[in-house]
Design a protein around this motif. Structure first.
Motif, mmCIF file in Angstrom:
data_model
loop_
_atom_site.group_PDB
_atom_site.id
_atom_site.type_symbol
_atom_site.label_atom_id
_atom_site.label_comp_id
_atom_site.label_asym_id
_atom_site.label_seq_id
_atom_site.Cartn_x
_atom_site.Cartn_y
_atom_site.Cartn_z
ATOM 1 N N ASP A 8 -30.723 8.039 84.065
ATOM 2 C CA ASP A 8 -31.700 8.418 83.043
ATOM 3 C C ASP A 8 -30.993 8.538 81.703
ATOM 4 O OD1 ASP A 8 -33.828 8.613 84.833
ATOM 5 O OD2 ASP A 8 -33.356 10.688 85.343
ATOM 6 N N HIS A 9 -31.665 8.114 80.652
ATOM 7 C CA HIS A 9 -31.058 8.219 79.323
ATOM 8 C C HIS A 9 -32.145 8.446 78.284
ATOM 9 C CE1 HIS A 9 -32.274 3.938 78.648
ATOM 10 N NE2 HIS A 9 -31.963 3.819 79.926
ATOM 11 N N THR A 10 -31.789 9.167 77.240
ATOM 12 C CA THR A 10 -32.696 9.475 76.144
ATOM 13 C C THR A 10 -32.020 9.109 74.833
ATOM 14 O OG1 THR A 10 -33.612 11.331 77.394
ATOM 15 C CG2 THR A 10 -34.072 11.268 75.036
ATOM 16 N N GLY A 12 -30.478 6.559 74.065
ATOM 17 C CA GLY A 12 -29.191 5.931 74.287
ATOM 18 C C GLY A 12 -28.134 6.818 74.897
ATOM 19 N N SER A 13 -28.425 8.096 75.083
ATOM 20 C CA SER A 13 -27.449 9.022 75.660
ATOM 21 C C SER A 13 -27.794 9.326 77.113
ATOM 22 C CB SER A 13 -27.421 10.333 74.867
ATOM 23 O OG SER A 13 -27.004 10.099 73.543
ATOM 24 N N VAL A 14 -26.771 9.326 77.959
ATOM 25 C CA VAL A 14 -26.981 9.604 79.380
ATOM 26 C C VAL A 14 -27.327 11.074 79.566
ATOM 27 C CG1 VAL A 14 -25.945 9.527 81.663
ATOM 28 C CG2 VAL A 14 -25.312 7.819 79.963
ATOM 29 N N ARG A 15 -28.359 11.345 80.348
ATOM 30 C CA ARG A 15 -28.738 12.729 80.612
ATOM 31 C C ARG A 15 -27.741 13.362 81.575
ATOM 32 N NH1 ARG A 15 -35.214 12.884 81.527
ATOM 33 N NH2 ARG A 15 -34.731 15.113 81.670
ATOM 34 N N SER A 16 -27.551 14.657 81.433
ATOM 35 C CA SER A 16 -26.549 15.367 82.232
ATOM 36 C C SER A 16 -26.819 15.254 83.726
ATOM 37 C CB SER A 16 -26.507 16.842 81.825
ATOM 38 O OG SER A 16 -27.773 17.463 82.030
ATOM 39 N N THR A 17 -28.091 15.189 84.112
ATOM 40 C CA THR A 17 -28.410 15.072 85.535
ATOM 41 C C THR A 17 -27.871 13.774 86.126
ATOM 42 O OG1 THR A 17 -30.581 14.239 84.841
ATOM 43 C CG2 THR A 17 -30.466 16.544 85.521
ATOM 44 N N SER A 18 -27.842 12.714 85.326
ATOM 45 C CA SER A 18 -27.331 11.437 85.824
ATOM 46 C C SER A 18 -25.818 11.473 85.992
ATOM 47 C CB SER A 18 -27.733 10.301 84.883
ATOM 48 O OG SER A 18 -29.130 10.100 84.912
ATOM 49 N N LEU A 19 -25.132 12.201 85.113
ATOM 50 C CA LEU A 19 -23.681 12.357 85.283
ATOM 51 C C LEU A 19 -23.379 13.125 86.567
ATOM 52 C CD1 LEU A 19 -22.615 13.178 81.608
ATOM 53 C CD2 LEU A 19 -22.708 10.959 82.767
ATOM 54 N N GLU A 20 -24.241 14.085 86.913
ATOM 55 C CA GLU A 20 -24.089 14.806 88.174
ATOM 56 C C GLU A 20 -24.298 13.874 89.362
ATOM 57 O OE1 GLU A 20 -25.862 18.930 86.185
ATOM 58 O OE2 GLU A 20 -26.943 17.922 87.800
ATOM 59 N N TRP A 36 -29.277 0.878 84.915
ATOM 60 C CA TRP A 36 -29.676 1.271 83.553
ATOM 61 C C TRP A 36 -30.849 0.399 83.132
ATOM 62 C CZ3 TRP A 36 -26.996 4.618 79.904
ATOM 63 C CH2 TRP A 36 -27.518 4.579 78.616
ATOM 64 N N ILE A 37 -32.010 1.010 82.911
ATOM 65 C CA ILE A 37 -33.181 0.264 82.461
ATOM 66 C C ILE A 37 -33.244 0.336 80.945
ATOM 67 C CG2 ILE A 37 -35.665 -0.047 82.712
ATOM 68 C CD1 ILE A 37 -34.176 -0.245 85.347
ATOM 69 N N GLY A 38 -33.206 -0.808 80.267
ATOM 70 C CA GLY A 38 -33.286 -0.812 78.807
ATOM 71 C C GLY A 38 -32.015 -1.317 78.158
ATOM 72 N N GLY A 61 -42.508 -7.789 79.524
ATOM 73 C CA GLY A 61 -43.961 -7.783 79.660
ATOM 74 C C GLY A 61 -44.583 -6.408 79.751
ATOM 75 N N ALA A 62 -43.773 -5.351 79.684
ATOM 76 C CA ALA A 62 -44.319 -3.990 79.747
ATOM 77 C C ALA A 62 -43.330 -3.030 79.100
ATOM 78 C CB ALA A 62 -44.597 -3.570 81.190
ATOM 79 N N ASP A 63 -43.820 -1.854 78.765
ATOM 80 C CA ASP A 63 -42.953 -0.825 78.193
ATOM 81 C C ASP A 63 -41.933 -0.394 79.234
ATOM 82 O OD1 ASP A 63 -42.080 1.976 77.498
ATOM 83 O OD2 ASP A 63 -43.332 1.566 75.751
ATOM 84 N N GLU A 64 -40.653 -0.447 78.869
ATOM 85 C CA GLU A 64 -39.594 -0.166 79.842
ATOM 86 C C GLU A 64 -39.508 1.307 80.225
ATOM 87 O OE1 GLU A 64 -36.344 -3.708 79.101
ATOM 88 O OE2 GLU A 64 -36.200 -1.902 77.854
ATOM 89 N N GLN A 65 -40.171 2.182 79.479
ATOM 90 C CA GLN A 65 -40.126 3.600 79.806
ATOM 91 C C GLN A 65 -41.196 4.017 80.813
ATOM 92 O OE1 GLN A 65 -39.558 6.349 76.476
ATOM 93 N NE2 GLN A 65 -38.884 4.646 75.195
#
Length: 319
Positions: A8-10, A12-20, A36-38, A61-65
């Motif tokens: 997960d990223h917001t 462009g920054s990786v969220r802390s939960t993903s580092l865990e 990594w989507i996006g 073809g669709a919003d990646e979020q």
């Protein structure tokens, strides 16, 4: 067998939960593939936490979020790699929705809210607490693919001692009909605050009925501790704070290292959302409040006196 991790990223920054998640994955002794989507993947950060391969997926073809787009991307990677037996996602609202949709498509077994995962007799087994923390369970997935949503703070994120590099693989996938059916007209980001997200915070201060509509002391203590602010269902139903702050079985499930409950009775539906907290501090003027039965530290007193005094002491020690 291979392990995949949805990153997960917001902005462009990786969220802390993903580092865990990456830290947990590399400890399982298998090759780790990050998804990594996006655009603009943080390859160095992902590799530093254990990814051997980073799959950068572009959904056309669709919003990646959109959740459906994320599922399209993850499924593409699972198909391309071929031997993924475990997919780790964060046990957040978004992560659990991805897990559920992916399970419908692939027939995978899903466990959410897990505290640990291990390989036992050739099967991935997730450990979690259920029924308001009264039972510890082990859930083994019998199918070829296990999707485990790991609770925040189940593992402490830590980079590798020696920097590593990850091989980058590019993918482009046409969005599914489900993703194309949704048109995102506009986005209005929620106003940012300096407080961490409730579901991911290491420290949470929760106000209950006892605050009697005034969260000022709760928020002041939270700001000193660098904590998130939560609430019980009564407090949100009364309109004292937004429903997004509700902690409990019908709200946000949290697993902080420190939970402070002010004026919280400790009803079973609230306990079900915070039972995984490592240390529980309770402040209540009712000595018979249920929260004292499972609190690590309890203060019987008026929260309007205790919280300001506690906040003042913490400020003095930090000043």
């Amino acid at each position: 067998m291979t392990i995949a991790v949805l990153v997960d990223h917001t902005d462009g920054s990786v969220r802390s939960t993903s580092l865990e998640l990456l830290t947990a994955a590399r400890g399982l002794g298998q090759e780790v593939h990050a998804v990594w989507i996006g655009d603009d993947p943080q390859t160095a950060v992902v590799a530093a936490h254990g990814a051997d391969v980073l799959h950068r997926v572009s959904v056309v073809g669709a919003d990646e979020q959109l959740t459906t787009s994320v599922v399209d991307g993850v499924q593409t990677v699972l198909t391309a790699v071929g031997d993924v037996s475990l997919l780790l996602v964060a046990s957040t609202f978004e992560g659990k929705e991805v897990a559920a949709r992916l399970a419908v498509r692939t027939g995978a077994g899903v466990v959410t809210g897990a505290r640990a995962v291990e390989l036992t007799d050739g099967r991935w087994t997730a450990r979690k607490t259920v029924l308001a923390g009264s039972w510890d369970t082990a859930c083994a997935v019998t199918g070829p693919l296990a999707v485990v949503a790991l609770a925040p703070h189940a593992v402490q994120a830590a980079p590798l001692a020696v920097a590593a590099e990850a091989r980058v693989v590019e993918h482009s996938v046409e969005a599914s009909a489900a993703a194309r059916a949704v048109t995102v007209v506009s986005r209005a980001p929620r106003p940012r605050s300096d407080r961490p997200a409730l579901a991911e915070a290491e420290v949470v201060v929760v106000g209950g009925r006892g605050v009697e509509g005034d969260f000022t002391a709760v928020e002041e203590l939270a700001d000193v501790l660098g904590a998130a602010v939560g609430a019980t269902r009564v407090a949100t139903d009364e309109g004292w704070i937004g429903h997004e702050a509700q902690v409990g079985q019908t709200g946000v499930t949290i697993s902080p290292r420190l939970y402070v409950g002010a004026g919280v009775s400790g009803a079973v539906h609230h306990k079900g959302g915070m039972a995984a907290s490592e240390v529980v501090v309770a402040i209540n003027n009712d000595p018979d409040a249920p929260i004292f039965e499972f609190a690590d530290y309890g203060i019987v007193g008026d929260l309007t006196e205790v919280l300001p005094a506690l906040t003042a002491q913490l400020r003095a020690r930090r000043g």
